[in-house]
Design a protein around this motif. Structure first.
Motif, short mmCIF file in Angstrom:
data_model
loop_
_atom_site.label_atom_id
_atom_site.label_comp_id
_atom_site.label_asym_id
_atom_site.label_seq_id
_atom_site.Cartn_x
_atom_site.Cartn_y
_atom_site.Cartn_z
N PHE A 64 0.82 -1.16 0.14
CA PHE A 64 -0.10 -0.12 0.00
C PHE A 64 1.01 1.25 0.00
CE2 PHE A 64 -1.85 3.55 2.47
CZ PHE A 64 -2.68 3.71 2.08
N ARG A 65 0.38 2.28 -0.71
CA ARG A 65 1.00 3.59 -0.76
C ARG A 65 0.09 4.66 -0.81
NH1 ARG A 65 6.71 4.85 -3.93
NH2 ARG A 65 7.32 6.59 -2.77
N TYR A 66 0.40 5.63 0.06
CA TYR A 66 -0.28 6.98 0.25
C TYR A 66 0.46 8.13 -0.06
CZ TYR A 66 -2.05 11.22 2.19
OH TYR A 66 -2.29 12.74 2.34
N ASN A 83 -7.27 9.45 -6.75
CA ASN A 83 -6.75 10.68 -6.33
C ASN A 83 -7.97 11.39 -5.79
OD1 ASN A 83 -5.60 12.96 -5.89
ND2 ASN A 83 -5.21 13.37 -8.09
N ASP A 84 -8.07 11.74 -4.38
CA ASP A 84 -9.07 12.78 -3.83
C ASP A 84 -8.58 14.01 -4.26
OD1 ASP A 84 -10.94 13.92 -2.43
OD2 ASP A 84 -10.32 13.40 -0.52
N VAL A 111 -8.17 8.84 -11.25
CA VAL A 111 -7.21 7.93 -11.21
C VAL A 111 -5.91 8.36 -11.57
CG1 VAL A 111 -6.49 5.70 -12.43
CG2 VAL A 111 -8.95 6.19 -11.96
N ALA A 112 -4.97 7.94 -10.87
CA ALA A 112 -3.68 8.41 -11.01
C ALA A 112 -2.55 7.35 -11.00
CB ALA A 112 -3.20 9.40 -9.72
N TYR A 170 -4.50 7.26 -2.67
CA TYR A 170 -4.26 5.87 -2.16
C TYR A 170 -4.50 4.88 -3.17
CZ TYR A 170 -6.31 9.22 1.58
OH TYR A 170 -6.51 10.07 2.59
N GLY A 171 -3.58 3.78 -2.85
CA GLY A 171 -3.52 2.75 -3.82
C GLY A 171 -2.45 1.66 -3.52
N PHE A 172 -2.28 0.51 -4.71
CA PHE A 172 -1.58 -0.49 -4.43
C PHE A 172 -0.38 -0.32 -5.46
CE2 PHE A 172 -0.60 -4.84 -6.12
CZ PHE A 172 -0.49 -5.45 -4.84
N GLN A 173 0.67 -0.75 -4.98
CA GLN A 173 1.91 -0.90 -5.89
C GLN A 173 2.64 -2.07 -5.98
OE1 GLN A 173 5.00 2.08 -4.69
NE2 GLN A 173 5.32 0.90 -2.54
N ILE A 174 3.45 -2.34 -6.95
CA ILE A 174 4.07 -3.54 -7.03
C ILE A 174 5.69 -2.94 -7.42
CG2 ILE A 174 2.52 -5.38 -7.53
CD1 ILE A 174 3.31 -4.56 -10.46
N GLY A 175 6.65 -3.73 -7.47
CA GLY A 175 7.99 -3.37 -7.62
C GLY A 175 8.99 -4.53 -7.52
#
Length: 286
Positions: free
Chosen positions: A135-137, A192-193, A217-218, A162-167
């Motif tokens: 998770f990343r903010y 994206n708020d 969406v960002a 607010y969202g989900f990331q991979i790496g």
């Protein structure tokens, strides 16, 4: 045999330097009631390298390829100021233009700030490859001030992602002694708020303000090339160069053309931001 990461890793003395690339070509102030030359443009603002913080901590069991890591990234405020004097009937490039100012002096100040927090689960696939997901903010805020002989007009934007990331990380070079070079990458899609606030000095009326918001969406991506040097069994230094790309956010300088001269927000102009720069930190393991 897979070389397990240490039980805990801490980046206690993190320093990074980032530059924000120039903005889109958006006229801000036009002379002769919009018929003359552009005297202030969003691309006129220049942003130098600014210091920031890149701090993280990782925990794992020595007999497990999984580790839990957290990271905080903060970049100090970028601020840039430009001015235009001796103007004849200038207008602010809203839609329609805000005009009838007469011969005035315009001073424009632009501020931008970025920070993020992430929590990831990392899997050590081999000695050279690890992958992560989590998770990343992200908090990205900007403000454009247009001072017209002491009358302050402004456009403010805030983006809470607010969202989900991979790496993952890949070791490119390891001399099995002290020096190690690796490539790192992260990418994620975010909700994206996004919000904007506007205040304009309307002739014969006074200051009028309005705020509005919309979900969007960002995307945020991160690439880096880092080298680390082992000073002792517990301490090492780490540095390199990184690029950060943020897309689908409200940028303050782009919001003038979608605002009326009465401070009514008619829409939202989403854009992207590119950061790049060096980082240097000390790493402790125990």
């Amino acid at each position: 045999m897979i070389r397990r990461p240490p039980r805990s890793t801490l980046f206690p003395y993190p320093t990074l330097f980032r530059s924000r690339e120039r903005m889109d070509d958006v006229p801000l102030v036009i002379d002769n009631n919009g018929a003359g030359p552009t005297v202030l443009n969003a691309r006129d603002f220049g942003f130098d390298y600014e210091a920031g913080i890149d701090a993280g901590i990782t925990y794992n069991r020595c007999d497990c390829p999984l580790s839990l890591e957290s990271r905080y990234l903060w970049i100090s405020d970028w601020t840039s100021t430009r001015s235009a004097t001796g103007l004849t009937n200038p207008s602010i490039n809203t839609n329609p233009p805000a005009s009838n100012f007469g011969a005035r002096t315009f001073t424009a100040t632009y501020q931008s700030q970025f920070q993020s927090f992430e929590l990831n689960l990392r899997h050590q696939c081999s000695d050279r490859i690890s992958v992560l997901a989590g998770f990343r903010y992200i908090d990205f805020d900007e403000r454009l001030d247009l001072d017209v002989d002491g009358a302050l007009n402004y456009w403010m934007t805030s983006n809470d992602l607010y969202g989900f990331q991979i790496g993952g990380d890949a070791v490119l070079y390891d001399n099995c002694c002290r020096l190690r070079v690796e490539a790192v990458c992260r990418a994620g899609v975010y909700g994206n708020d996004a919000n904007t606030a506007v205040r304009i000095d309307v002739v014969e009326v006074g200051f009028v303000s309005e705020s509005a918001g919309m979900d969007h969406v960002a995307f945020f991506g991160e690439l880096g090339l880092l080298a680390s040097y082992q000073l002792s069994p517990c301490w090492s230094v780490r540095g390199g160069y990184q690029v950060n790309w943020l897309e689908g956010v409200l940028v303050a300088g782009n919001q003038l053309p979608v605002t009326t001269n009465g401070a009514v927000v008619q829409g939202f102009d989403y854009s992207g931001v590119l950061y790049h720069g060096a980082s240097l930190l000390a790493e402790a393991r125990w």
